[in-house]
Scaffold this active site. Structure first.
Site, mmCIF file in Angstrom:
data_model
loop_
_atom_site.group_PDB
_atom_site.id
_atom_site.type_symbol
_atom_site.label_atom_id
_atom_site.label_comp_id
_atom_site.label_asym_id
_atom_site.label_seq_id
_atom_site.Cartn_x
_atom_site.Cartn_y
_atom_site.Cartn_z
ATOM 1 N N GLU A 154 1.354 3.713 2.075
ATOM 2 C CA GLU A 154 2.133 4.025 3.263
ATOM 3 C C GLU A 154 3.418 3.206 3.325
ATOM 4 O O GLU A 154 4.462 3.704 3.769
ATOM 5 C CB GLU A 154 1.297 3.753 4.529
ATOM 6 C CG GLU A 154 0.017 4.574 4.629
ATOM 7 C CD GLU A 154 -1.190 3.868 4.070
ATOM 8 O OE1 GLU A 154 -2.281 3.990 4.667
ATOM 9 O OE2 GLU A 154 -1.056 3.177 3.023
ATOM 10 N N ASP A 186 -19.672 -4.031 -34.783
ATOM 11 C CA ASP A 186 -18.520 -3.125 -34.806
ATOM 12 C C ASP A 186 -17.175 -3.840 -34.739
ATOM 13 O O ASP A 186 -16.135 -3.173 -34.688
ATOM 14 C CB ASP A 186 -18.609 -2.140 -33.632
ATOM 15 C CG ASP A 186 -19.868 -1.281 -33.676
ATOM 16 O OD1 ASP A 186 -20.458 -1.168 -34.766
ATOM 17 O OD2 ASP A 186 -20.246 -0.738 -32.627
ATOM 18 N N HIS A 198 0.834 -1.194 0.000
ATOM 19 C CA HIS A 198 0.000 0.000 0.000
ATOM 20 C C HIS A 198 0.877 1.257 0.000
ATOM 21 O O HIS A 198 2.100 1.190 0.170
ATOM 22 C CB HIS A 198 -0.938 -0.009 1.210
ATOM 23 C CG HIS A 198 -2.009 -1.053 1.109
ATOM 24 N ND1 HIS A 198 -3.026 -1.170 2.016
ATOM 25 C CD2 HIS A 198 -2.232 -2.035 0.184
ATOM 26 C CE1 HIS A 198 -3.822 -2.169 1.679
ATOM 27 N NE2 HIS A 198 -3.351 -2.710 0.577
ATOM 28 N N THR A 246 -26.856 9.436 -32.750
ATOM 29 C CA THR A 246 -25.661 8.599 -32.617
ATOM 30 C C THR A 246 -25.223 7.960 -33.930
ATOM 31 O O THR A 246 -24.108 7.466 -34.028
ATOM 32 C CB THR A 246 -25.899 7.478 -31.597
ATOM 33 O OG1 THR A 246 -26.991 6.662 -32.049
ATOM 34 C CG2 THR A 246 -26.238 8.051 -30.229
ATOM 35 N N CYS A 257 -1.562 -1.308 7.388
ATOM 36 C CA CYS A 257 -0.706 -0.120 7.274
ATOM 37 C C CYS A 257 -0.657 0.665 8.581
ATOM 38 O O CYS A 257 0.335 1.335 8.872
ATOM 39 C CB CYS A 257 -1.198 0.771 6.142
ATOM 40 S SG CYS A 257 -0.936 0.055 4.502
#
Length: 373
Positions: free
Chosen positions: A55, A203, A53, A164, A87
Site C-alpha cells: 500500500e 550428491d 508494504h 528414484t 498501512c
C-alpha cells in the site's frame, strides 16, 4: 457487489503480489492498486521483509491523487507497528474513500483490526473479492498462522514406475534441465530447505538458489533460504561445498552427543542444535518440526533421499507433494520413491488432491495436497 472494473483492478493487484514471491520471505506476498475515476494512479507490491508494504508503494506513486480514490489490496492492511508503520493508517492519512480487500489477515496482530480502523475513519471497505486466488499466493504464511507450523512441500523425482534411482544408486540425471530449473524457482519461494547429511555428502548438494531468472533482493543478490541439515552423527566437517555458498545454515545433531569442531570457511553462518532421538534411533522428526516452527519459516521445502521422505510421509508431516516424473521405466529392482508399511486394504492408501500439472521439457511436474493435512 463487485463490478467488472473491481475485478480488473484486483486481478492487477494479484499479479503485482506475485512479483514478490522470491523476495518477501517470511512476509506474505501482497499487491495494491490505487484507482481514481477509473484510472490506475498508483501500484505497488511488498518487495522485501523490513521494507515498505504494498500500500505504501502504491500511495507514494499516487501522491495527491489518492485522495478520494479506491485502493485494491490482496491482504487486509496491517494495523500494528512492526518494522514499518500500519498501512491502515497510511490509507487513512492519504484520504482514500474506499478499500477493496481480497482477504482478511489471519495474523492475530491484525485479524480484522485493519478493516475496523478504516471503517472507523469513514472509509468504505469491501472484502472477499478473489479471496481464493489471494490465498494461493501465500500457502506457507496462512498455514503457519492457522497451525503454528510450516507448510511442508516434499519434492521427489521419479520414473513412470515410481523409481528414484537404479539399484546401484545412479540417478543423474533422472529429469531434464527444464525440471531442474523449475526446482530452483520453487526453492527460491521457500523460507527454508530441509535435507540430510547423506544428501550433502553423496550428491555434493549445495541446496541454494542460483538461477539467473529469479528476482534478486534490492541489494542485487538472490535471497537464499535457510538451509536446515539433519546431521545426527556429525558427519559434515565444514569443508563440503555446501558451506561455501553463503546464507545461513542450521545443523541438527543428536542431543547430548559430542559435536566435533567444524572447519568452516571464513564468513560461514552456521548454527548447531541438538534434537532428541525417536524410537527408531533417528532424530525425532516431530521434535525437528517443533524446532523449525519457532523459526521465521512458513514454507519448508524438503529435498532429500527416500529415507527422510518416507519418514515424513509415514508420520503425516507432509502437506504437499511436488513430484517431477520423467518418461522413463527403471524396473522393479530400482530404488522406490517412498517406503512405508504394507497396506492390506485399498482404503488404507493415502489420497491426494492434484491441483497443478505442468510439463517442463520431457518431464511432468505434478503437485498434490495431502488430504487431511
Amino acid at each position: 457487489m463487485f463490478t467488472a472494473a473491481d475485478e480488473q483492478f484486483m486481478q492487477r493487484a494479484l499479479e503485482l503480489a506475485a512479483l514478490g514471491r522470491y523476495t518477501t520471505s517470511p512476509n506474505p506476498n501482497v499487491g495494491a492498486v490505487v484507482v481514481k475515476e477509473g484510472q490506475v494512479v498508483g501500484e505497488g507490491y511488498h518487495r522485501q521483509a523490513g521494507g515498505p508494504h504494498a500500500e505504501v508503494f502504491a500511495l507514494r506513486e499516487a501522491g495527491e491523487k489518492a485522495r478520494g480514490a479506491t485502493c485494491y489490496v490482496t491482504l487486509e492492511p496491517c494495523s500494528h507497528y512492526g518494522r514499518t508503520p500500519p498501512c491502515a493508517l497510511a490509507l487513512i492519512d492519504a484520504g482514500v474513500s474506499r478499500v477493496v480487500v481480497a482477504m482478511t489477515d489471519p495474523n492475530p496482530q491484525v485479524a480484522g483490526r485493519g478493516i475496523a480502523l478504516l471503517q472507523q475513519a469513514g472509509i468504505e471497505v469491501q472484502t472477499g473479492l478473489f479471496e481464493a486466488q489471494a490465498r494461493v499466493l501465500n500457502p506457507g504464511f496462512l498455514h503457519k498462522m492457522q497451525y503454528q507450523r510450516p507448510y511442508v512441500q516434499l519434492k521427489l523425482a521419479a520414473s513412470i514406475d515410481g523409481r528414484t534411482a537404479l539399484k546401484n544408486g545412479a540417478s543423474k540425471w533422472l529429469t531434464g534441465a527444464g525440471a531442474r530449473t523449475d526446482v530452483q524457482h520453487l526453492r527460491a519461494q521457500s523460507c527454508a530447505i530441509l535435507s540430510t547429511a547423506e544428501t550433502v555428502l553423496c550428491d555434493d548438494a549445495l541446496l541454494n538458489v542460483r538461477a539467473d531468472t529469479i528476482t534478486p533482493l534490492e541489494s542485487g543478490s538472490l535471497r537464499q533460504p535457510l538451509r536446515i541439515i539433519l546431521d545426527q552423527k556429525c558427519r559434515l566437517t565444514g569443508l563440503e561445498p555446501l558451506f561455501l555458498q553463503g546464507g545461513n545454515i542450521i545443523l541438527l545433531h543428536q542431543q547430548h552427543h559430542h559435536w566435533p569442531e567444524l572447519q568452516l570457511p571464513a564468513g560461514a553462518k552456521v548454527q548447531r542444535h541438538g534434537i532428541i532421538l525417536g524410537t527408531d534411533g533417528r532424530l525425532d522428526l516431530t521434535a525437528v518440526m517443533a524446532f523449525i516452527a519457532i523459526l521465521p519459516v512458513n514454507l519448508l521445502w524438503v529435498e532429500a533421499g527416500a529415507q527422510l521422505a518416507s519418514s515424513l510421509w509415514q508420520q503425516q508431516l507432509v502437506d504437499e507433494l511436488v513430484l517431477y516424473q520423467a518418461p522413463l521405466l527403471l524396473g522393479p529392482d530400482a530404488r522406490p520413491m517412498l517406503q512405508f508399511a504394507e497396506l492390506t486394504e485399498m482404503s488404507q492408501a493415502p489420497r491426494l488432491n492434484w491441483f497443478d500439472i505442468q510439463q517442463f521439457g520431457d518431464d511432468l511436474r505434478l503437485r498434490a495436497k495431502v488430504k487431511g493435512q
